[in-house]
Scaffold this motif. Structure first.
Motif, short mmCIF file in Angstrom:
data_model
loop_
_atom_site.label_atom_id
_atom_site.label_comp_id
_atom_site.label_asym_id
_atom_site.label_seq_id
_atom_site.Cartn_x
_atom_site.Cartn_y
_atom_site.Cartn_z
N PHE A 105 0.86 -1.12 0.00
CA PHE A 105 -0.33 -0.06 -0.08
C PHE A 105 0.80 1.04 0.21
O PHE A 105 2.07 0.99 0.93
CB PHE A 105 -1.03 0.06 1.14
CG PHE A 105 -2.29 -1.55 1.02
CD1 PHE A 105 -3.23 -1.00 0.42
CD2 PHE A 105 -2.03 -2.18 1.81
CE1 PHE A 105 -4.05 -1.84 0.39
CE2 PHE A 105 -2.87 -3.23 2.12
CZ PHE A 105 -4.21 -3.10 1.37
N ILE A 122 -4.75 1.46 -1.57
CA ILE A 122 -4.76 2.11 -0.07
C ILE A 122 -5.91 0.71 0.39
O ILE A 122 -6.63 0.46 -0.49
CB ILE A 122 -5.53 3.66 0.26
CG1 ILE A 122 -7.25 3.62 -0.09
CG2 ILE A 122 -4.82 4.47 -0.20
CD1 ILE A 122 -7.91 4.70 0.30
N PRO A 123 -5.94 0.78 1.90
CA PRO A 123 -6.52 -0.73 2.12
C PRO A 123 -7.98 -0.27 2.32
O PRO A 123 -8.44 0.70 2.34
CB PRO A 123 -5.98 -0.85 3.51
CG PRO A 123 -4.77 0.33 4.44
CD PRO A 123 -4.74 1.07 3.12
N SER A 125 -10.22 -1.25 4.30
CA SER A 125 -10.51 0.10 5.41
C SER A 125 -10.25 1.05 5.75
O SER A 125 -10.91 1.78 6.93
CB SER A 125 -9.94 -1.14 6.91
OG SER A 125 -8.81 -1.28 6.73
N GLU A 126 -9.63 1.71 5.65
CA GLU A 126 -9.47 3.22 5.11
C GLU A 126 -10.97 3.86 4.97
O GLU A 126 -11.05 3.68 4.00
CB GLU A 126 -7.25 3.53 4.03
CG GLU A 126 -7.99 5.35 4.67
CD GLU A 126 -6.96 5.67 5.66
OE1 GLU A 126 -7.47 6.39 6.22
OE2 GLU A 126 -6.31 4.68 6.37
N THR A 150 -8.18 0.79 -4.05
CA THR A 150 -8.35 -0.09 -2.58
C THR A 150 -8.51 -1.41 -2.51
O THR A 150 -8.57 -1.76 -4.22
CB THR A 150 -9.90 0.18 -1.88
OG1 THR A 150 -11.21 -0.40 -2.71
CG2 THR A 150 -10.09 1.66 -1.65
N LYS A 155 -5.39 -3.07 7.01
CA LYS A 155 -4.18 -1.80 7.21
C LYS A 155 -2.71 -2.76 7.97
O LYS A 155 -2.87 -3.75 8.46
CB LYS A 155 -4.60 -0.81 8.16
CG LYS A 155 -5.46 -0.49 7.57
CD LYS A 155 -5.76 0.61 8.15
CE LYS A 155 -6.97 1.45 8.06
NZ LYS A 155 -7.30 3.34 8.54
N TRP A 159 0.83 2.37 9.16
CA TRP A 159 -0.44 2.92 7.73
C TRP A 159 -0.88 4.09 8.56
O TRP A 159 -0.57 5.18 8.03
CB TRP A 159 -1.07 2.15 7.54
CG TRP A 159 -1.38 2.70 6.01
CD1 TRP A 159 -2.87 3.41 6.20
CD2 TRP A 159 -1.33 3.14 4.84
NE1 TRP A 159 -3.59 3.19 5.29
CE2 TRP A 159 -2.51 4.16 4.34
CE3 TRP A 159 -0.45 2.67 4.26
CZ2 TRP A 159 -2.16 3.99 3.02
CZ3 TRP A 159 -0.49 3.11 2.88
CH2 TRP A 159 -1.22 3.69 2.06
N ASP A 160 -1.37 4.56 9.57
CA ASP A 160 -2.29 5.62 9.70
C ASP A 160 -1.02 6.73 10.07
O ASP A 160 -1.35 7.64 9.84
CB ASP A 160 -2.94 5.45 10.95
CG ASP A 160 -4.43 4.45 10.66
OD1 ASP A 160 -4.86 4.65 9.70
OD2 ASP A 160 -4.70 3.29 11.64
N ALA A 182 4.04 2.20 4.32
CA ALA A 182 3.61 1.96 6.45
C ALA A 182 5.10 2.24 6.60
O ALA A 182 5.02 2.76 7.85
CB ALA A 182 3.26 0.02 6.38
#
Length: 651
Positions: A105, A122-123, A125-126, A150, A155, A159-160, A182
């Motif tokens: 990602f 991106i995941p 779940s983002e 996606t 994730k 990543w966050d 990440a």
């Protein structure tokens, strides 16, 4: 004895059957061996040594575990080239595949003056909408382009944190590209200056999470320096630069080496920029500094292609002439040298001939000393008031004839330089211009040196003693309430607060207008504000009154919902009692349907009142504000902030 006929026939039949059975068995075995051998050879040639071959009559059974489905199919095809495909029995299995590795990602964010774009994988779940909203908050005036894809995988760790850091970094980078995954965030950006580059690198490094790797590639374009200036002085304390310019790092190193050989010590600043008058600028600077070092004391100033070398008073004339002659011969042709050897002082001089100006930290300026005539004094006074403010200047100069011809230029150039300092002192004499003081800008000394060199011309000596001090942190101050009111009025002239017909529900296309007004009020802090609702004259007066009150209250509730402190606000409906246009036309009725934001001001103080009476009267007015609002108070001295409404009441 002859056997009976039927027994002979039976024996012959039995013998024939046995021979046929033996022949068939042999044939089948031969076919099995031949088929098995042929298929095994074909599989081995294709590299399928994992497959097992077993013949069962005419059938060829393939067993084994294929690494993947494509390999299994290839093995079947190879067997079918040796025997009929219908005879091949597939009992092969495919090796169980391991779980697919998640993709890498990453997101790449680009920002410039035209907008922000984000592209990458991106995941799933983002929170995509939240990510776009966070990017939009960086600058509400530019668009965000969403080019992301996606994938439904978890994730990855970090990543966050990487995305949050990328957005935080982008807030201070109006022109940048950030690549984030990440475990690594790469930032490529452009800074306005070398100092800005260093600050960004320091701040971005400090802001990065400890577990996150970052890569910084921040470039600062070379500034255009005009005039291209260098000024080097040698005095009792050694050598020092007042200003230094070079076209590249190699030229800078050459100039600084010459200065160190001439006695430079301590820190220095040499700006790399564009605008050099000749590629041989470092050569001319090097030879000029070396010539000054041979003389001993004085200064050398280079402004573009003009070089002014001023020796210290008392320098040996023979040494001065020899060094200047050699320098003139050694300089590149494009450069022009002007050398000055000050005359020795004589006992006949009476009193100082000078002009002085001082500027205090509070901004007060005093002008003293000699000026040539009344016209020059008026000119200097007018210039000072324009530069420093009319109320900040005190003039105490006197007229003294016989001053040098360039006196006006020296005085005005010195005042222009003084205006760039926070505080300081200027002294102008026939031999020099001296400026001392404090500045909150790091490049002030170099900039002033270039300006004085350009305006004073060749052969003019000046001395700068300028100290840099970082500017104080600005005090948080709320804007003036009148400014807030004017800003709200400006917004409403462009976009009006409209409602659904006949109701107090704000129209959807007016939400942004309310948001803009809320942003202004949030910065304004507590102010006494009246939110007024107005309608046209259609319908019953009582209904109009109730509708205007409901609409004003609706706006107040919307502001509260946006976390605006509204304890000092009040909502008042005036119905149709305060029209601003003719209710007989649609345009007039449209203008009368409006929301106004007015400051609640104290009543004007009569001239006959004493100070104490005025304060008491103002206190009484403040105490009656609440009661006046409830009783539909009469109009006060208020500034109107209105805009036409786009929706009409359906009454």
């Amino acid at each position: 004895m002859r056997l009976p006929y039927f027994i002979v026939v039976s024996l012959i039949f039995l013998v024939s059957a046995g021979l046929s059975l033996l022949a068939a068995s042999y044939a089948v075995t031969k076919i099995e061996e031949t088929s098995e051998f042929a298929v095994r050879r074909a599989l081995d040639l294709k590299g399928h040594d994992w497959a097992e071959v077993e013949s069962d009559g005419l059938r060829v059974v393939l067993t084994g575990i294929a690494p993947d489905e494509a390999t299994r199919f290839n093995a079947l095809t190879a067997a079918g080239t040796e025997v009929d495909a219908s005879r091949v029995i597939d009992e092969m299995e495919v090796e169980a595949t391991s779980a697919l590795a998640p993709p890498r990602f990453s997101a790449e964010i680009l920002r410039n003056d035209r907008g922000i774009s984000i592209i990458g994988l991106i995941p799933a779940s983002e929170d995509r909408d939240d990510l776009i909203r966070r990017l939009s908050n960086l600058d509400p005036n530019i668009a965000v382009s969403d080019l992301m894809e996606t994938a439904d995988y978890p994730k990855p760790d970090g990543w966050d944190a990487a995305i949050s850091y990328a957005i935080e970094a982008l807030a201070s980078l109006p022109r940048a590209k950030i690549s984030a995954n990440a475990d690594l965030v790469k930032i490529t950006a452009i800074a306005d200056s070398q100092q800005e580059k260093q600050r960004l690198e320091r701040d971005l490094t400090r802001a990065a999470p400890p577990s996150l790797r970052i890569g910084l590639a921040i470039s600062a374009p070379r500034p255009v320096i005009t005039p291209f200036t260098l000024r080097f002085l040698i005095n009792e304390d050694g050598g020092q630069f007042d200003a230094c310019s070079a076209q590249d790092a190699k030229a800078r190193d050459r100039i600084v080496t010459a200065a160190r050989d001439a006695g430079l010590s301590g820190t220095y600043s040499c700006t790399i920029g564009l605008g050099e008058p000749s590629p041989r600028w470092p050569e001319a600077a090097e030879k000029s500094i070396q010539a000054l070092a041979r003389i001993g004391k004085g200064s050398v100033t280079m402004s573009d292609a003009d070089i002014t070398l001023v020796a210290a008073q008392g320098t040996d004339p023979a040494l001065f002439d020899r060094v200047v002659g050699e320098l003139e011969t050694a300089l590149p042709q494009v450069f022009a040298l002007h050398a000055v050897l000050p005359e020795p002082e004589t006992s006949e001089q009476t009193g100082p001939v000078e002009f002085s100006a001082t500027r205090s930290p509070e901004g007060l300026v005093q002008l003293r000393g000699r000026l040539g005539d009344e016209t020059l004094r008026d000119m200097v006074d007018s210039y000072a008031r324009a530069a420093f403010g009319s109320d900040q200047v005190y003039t105490a100069t006197r007229i003294a004839p016989g001053l040098p011809a360039d006196w006006p230029v020296r005085v005005l150039a010195g005042l222009e330089a003084l205006a760039q300092l926070h505080n300081g002192a200027l002294t102008v004499t026939p031999g020099s211009v001296e400026l001392t003081g404090l500045s909150h800008e790091e490049d002030a000394k170099a900039r002033i040196a270039g300006q004085l060199s350009d305006k004073l011309g060749e052969g003019q000596e000046f001395t700068l003693t300028i100290t840099y001090q970082p500017p104080p942190e600005p005090e948080d101050a709320l804007p003036d309430p009148e400014v807030c009111e004017a800003q709200i009025a400006e917004i409403q002239t462009v976009s009006k607060i409209a409602f659904e017909p006949g109701s107090a529900t704000i129209a959807s296309d007016s939400r942004d207008t309310v948001n803009q007004i809320a942003d202004i009020l949030r910065d304004c802090g507590p102010i006494r504000l009246e939110i007024q609702g107005h309608t046209d004259s259609q319908g019953r007066e009582e209904m109009n009154q109730q509708l205007s009150q409901a609409r004003a209250q609706s706006i107040l509730n919307e502001l509260r919902g946006r976390r605006i402190p509204t304890s000092s606000y009040t909502a008042v409906g005036y119905g149709e009692t305060q029209p601003i246009a003719d209710n007989d036309t649609e345009e007039g009725r449209e203008a009368n349907r409006r929301i106004e934001f007015r400051l609640i001001r104290p009543e004007p103080v009569e001239a006959s009142e004493t100070g104490l009476e005025a304060l008491e009267a103002e206190a009484e007015v403040g105490a009656e504000v609440g009661a006046e609002a409830e009783a539909d108070a009469p109009e006060t001295d208020q500034t109107e902030s209105t805009a036409p409404d786009t929706d009409a009441e359906d009454q």
